[in-house]
Design a protein around this motif. Structure first.
Motif, PDB file in Angstrom:
ATOM      1  N   GLU A 103       7.211 -13.226 -18.139  1.00  0.00           N
ATOM      2  CA  GLU A 103       6.889 -14.229 -19.156  1.00  0.00           C
ATOM      3  C   GLU A 103       8.077 -15.139 -19.460  1.00  0.00           C
ATOM      4  OE1 GLU A 103       3.622 -11.520 -21.619  1.00  0.00           O
ATOM      5  OE2 GLU A 103       5.490 -12.095 -22.613  1.00  0.00           O
ATOM      6  N   GLU A 104       9.268 -14.572 -19.512  1.00  0.00           N
ATOM      7  CA  GLU A 104      10.436 -15.338 -19.926  1.00  0.00           C
ATOM      8  C   GLU A 104      11.131 -16.074 -18.785  1.00  0.00           C
ATOM      9  OE1 GLU A 104      12.974 -12.693 -22.158  1.00  0.00           O
ATOM     10  OE2 GLU A 104      11.452 -12.446 -23.717  1.00  0.00           O
ATOM     11  N   THR A 105      11.015 -15.543 -17.551  1.00  0.00           N
ATOM     12  CA  THR A 105      11.792 -16.121 -16.443  1.00  0.00           C
ATOM     13  C   THR A 105      10.935 -16.605 -15.273  1.00  0.00           C
ATOM     14  OG1 THR A 105      12.070 -14.071 -15.181  1.00  0.00           O
ATOM     15  CG2 THR A 105      13.657 -14.499 -16.960  1.00  0.00           C
ATOM     16  N   GLY A 106       9.692 -16.139 -15.179  1.00  0.00           N
ATOM     17  CA  GLY A 106       8.872 -16.439 -14.015  1.00  0.00           C
ATOM     18  C   GLY A 106       9.159 -15.536 -12.833  1.00  0.00           C
ATOM     19  N   LEU A 107      10.110 -14.621 -12.963  1.00  0.00           N
ATOM     20  CA  LEU A 107      10.476 -13.725 -11.869  1.00  0.00           C
ATOM     21  C   LEU A 107       9.655 -12.439 -11.916  1.00  0.00           C
ATOM     22  CD1 LEU A 107      14.371 -14.060 -12.042  1.00  0.00           C
ATOM     23  CD2 LEU A 107      12.809 -15.208 -10.451  1.00  0.00           C
ATOM     24  N   VAL A 108       9.358 -11.925 -10.742  1.00  0.00           N
ATOM     25  CA  VAL A 108       8.714 -10.616 -10.611  1.00  0.00           C
ATOM     26  C   VAL A 108       9.807  -9.634 -10.221  1.00  0.00           C
ATOM     27  CG1 VAL A 108       7.037  -9.259  -9.304  1.00  0.00           C
ATOM     28  CG2 VAL A 108       6.500 -11.620  -9.933  1.00  0.00           C
ATOM     29  N   VAL A 109       9.980  -8.594 -11.030  1.00  0.00           N
ATOM     30  CA  VAL A 109      11.011  -7.595 -10.741  1.00  0.00           C
ATOM     31  C   VAL A 109      10.365  -6.301 -10.278  1.00  0.00           C
ATOM     32  CG1 VAL A 109      12.830  -8.531 -12.216  1.00  0.00           C
ATOM     33  CG2 VAL A 109      11.150  -6.983 -13.206  1.00  0.00           C
ATOM     34  N   GLU A 110      11.000  -5.666  -9.309  1.00  0.00           N
ATOM     35  CA  GLU A 110      10.528  -4.397  -8.743  1.00  0.00           C
ATOM     36  C   GLU A 110      11.709  -3.440  -8.647  1.00  0.00           C
ATOM     37  OE1 GLU A 110       7.403  -3.724  -8.139  1.00  0.00           O
ATOM     38  OE2 GLU A 110       6.628  -5.760  -8.391  1.00  0.00           O
ATOM     39  N   ASN A 111      11.414  -2.193  -8.301  1.00  0.00           N
ATOM     40  CA  ASN A 111      12.442  -1.162  -8.128  1.00  0.00           C
ATOM     41  C   ASN A 111      13.388  -1.073  -9.323  1.00  0.00           C
ATOM     42  OD1 ASN A 111      11.414  -0.561  -5.546  1.00  0.00           O
ATOM     43  ND2 ASN A 111      12.639  -2.198  -4.652  1.00  0.00           N
ATOM     44  N   LEU A 112      12.799  -1.049 -10.512  1.00  0.00           N
ATOM     45  CA  LEU A 112      13.614  -0.932 -11.723  1.00  0.00           C
ATOM     46  C   LEU A 112      14.225   0.460 -11.799  1.00  0.00           C
ATOM     47  CD1 LEU A 112      11.321  -2.644 -14.381  1.00  0.00           C
ATOM     48  CD2 LEU A 112      13.186  -3.648 -13.060  1.00  0.00           C
ATOM     49  N   LYS A 113      15.496   0.494 -12.157  1.00  0.00           N
ATOM     50  CA  LYS A 113      16.200   1.765 -12.357  1.00  0.00           C
ATOM     51  C   LYS A 113      16.603   1.823 -13.820  1.00  0.00           C
ATOM     52  CE  LYS A 113      17.947   1.703  -7.644  1.00  0.00           C
ATOM     53  NZ  LYS A 113      17.597   0.344  -7.241  1.00  0.00           N
ATOM     54  N   ALA A 148       9.119  -4.123 -19.497  1.00  0.00           N
ATOM     55  CA  ALA A 148      10.203  -4.798 -18.787  1.00  0.00           C
ATOM     56  C   ALA A 148       9.652  -5.814 -17.790  1.00  0.00           C
ATOM     57  CB  ALA A 148      11.081  -3.765 -18.077  1.00  0.00           C
ATOM     58  N   LYS A 149       8.706  -5.395 -16.975  1.00  0.00           N
ATOM     59  CA  LYS A 149       8.151  -6.294 -15.960  1.00  0.00           C
ATOM     60  C   LYS A 149       7.405  -7.469 -16.584  1.00  0.00           C
ATOM     61  CE  LYS A 149       7.785  -2.914 -12.243  1.00  0.00           C
ATOM     62  NZ  LYS A 149       6.898  -2.243 -11.278  1.00  0.00           N
ATOM     63  N   VAL A 188      16.857   0.116 -21.133  1.00  0.00           N
ATOM     64  CA  VAL A 188      17.580  -0.870 -20.336  1.00  0.00           C
ATOM     65  C   VAL A 188      17.464  -0.492 -18.865  1.00  0.00           C
ATOM     66  CG1 VAL A 188      19.807  -1.978 -19.897  1.00  0.00           C
ATOM     67  CG2 VAL A 188      19.178  -1.307 -22.236  1.00  0.00           C
ATOM     68  N   TYR A 189      16.897  -1.400 -18.097  1.00  0.00           N
ATOM     69  CA  TYR A 189      16.733  -1.230 -16.655  1.00  0.00           C
ATOM     70  C   TYR A 189      17.660  -2.177 -15.930  1.00  0.00           C
ATOM     71  CZ  TYR A 189      12.377   1.237 -17.698  1.00  0.00           C
ATOM     72  OH  TYR A 189      11.456   2.136 -18.163  1.00  0.00           O
ATOM     73  N   TYR A 190      17.870  -1.893 -14.638  1.00  0.00           N
ATOM     74  CA  TYR A 190      18.591  -2.833 -13.786  1.00  0.00           C
ATOM     75  C   TYR A 190      17.919  -2.880 -12.427  1.00  0.00           C
ATOM     76  CZ  TYR A 190      20.974   1.314 -11.873  1.00  0.00           C
ATOM     77  OH  TYR A 190      21.256   2.532 -11.293  1.00  0.00           O
ATOM     78  N   THR A 191      18.058  -4.033 -11.774  1.00  0.00           N
ATOM     79  CA  THR A 191      17.469  -4.225 -10.451  1.00  0.00           C
ATOM     80  C   THR A 191      18.135  -5.408  -9.761  1.00  0.00           C
ATOM     81  OG1 THR A 191      15.408  -4.467  -9.202  1.00  0.00           O
ATOM     82  CG2 THR A 191      15.607  -5.781 -11.210  1.00  0.00           C
ATOM     83  N   SER A 192      18.116  -5.361  -8.450  1.00  0.00           N
ATOM     84  CA  SER A 192      18.514  -6.528  -7.658  1.00  0.00           C
ATOM     85  C   SER A 192      17.312  -7.018  -6.859  1.00  0.00           C
ATOM     86  CB  SER A 192      19.687  -6.172  -6.736  1.00  0.00           C
ATOM     87  OG  SER A 192      19.336  -5.085  -5.914  1.00  0.00           O
TER      88      SER A 192
END
Length: 154
Positions: A65-75, A59-60, A101-105
């Motif tokens: 790779e696709e968005t350039g965003l770093v995501v953390e605290n995945l639920k 997921a991370k 399927v994860y979600y995060t803000s």
């Protein structure tokens, strides 16, 4: 070489099981980030697992790779699998997807589109999702909305 491509050398177009992850990324307005793919359909950022990766690592990596965003605290929302997740893609390859399927803000960085994967990225309100959102991604987002509404009631 990506693992699924390696497998395809041996099994051709016969059905295989492909694990992967997608992420529902929410902004401060609780809008969801979607990517418009080259086939005209919208979907969630994510992709397929490589050897040795966990679902969360996939997921991370794929989101970055696709968005350039770093995501953390995945639920973890859910893992989706079974006969209803059978696909035959345009080149004739058959597969059964197993999708975490994860979600995060919690996303940081600037959106940088990988134009080999997508042509556009956009945040959408949950009540204003694009018509050409693929059915499985729509299902994932609806399950997220139901979960959030259920949590508010408690």
């Amino acid at each position: 070489m990506e693992y699924y491509k390696y497998l395809r050398q041996y099994v051709g177009q016969k059905p295989i099981i492909l694990p992967g992850s997608v992420v529902i990324i929410l902004n401060e307005k609780s809008e969801v980030l979607l990517q418009k793919r080259h086939d005209g359909n919208w979907g969630l950022p994510g992709g397929l697992m490589d050897l040795g990766e966990s679902f969360e690592e996939v997921a991370k990596r794929e989101v970055f790779e696709e968005t350039g965003l770093v995501v953390e605290n995945l639920k973890l929302l859910n893992v989706y699998s079974g006969s209803q997740y059978y696909l035959k893609v345009s080149n004739g390859d058959e597969l059964y997807s197993v999708t975490a399927v994860y979600y995060t803000s919690n996303a940081s960085g600037e959106i940088k589109i990988d134009y080999t994967e997508s042509e556009r990225m956009q945040y959408f309100g949950m009540d204003n999702l694009p018509e050409k959102l693929t059915s499985e991604y729509r299902e994932f987002i609806v399950h997220y909305i139901e979960r959030e509404n259920s949590a508010k009631i408690r």
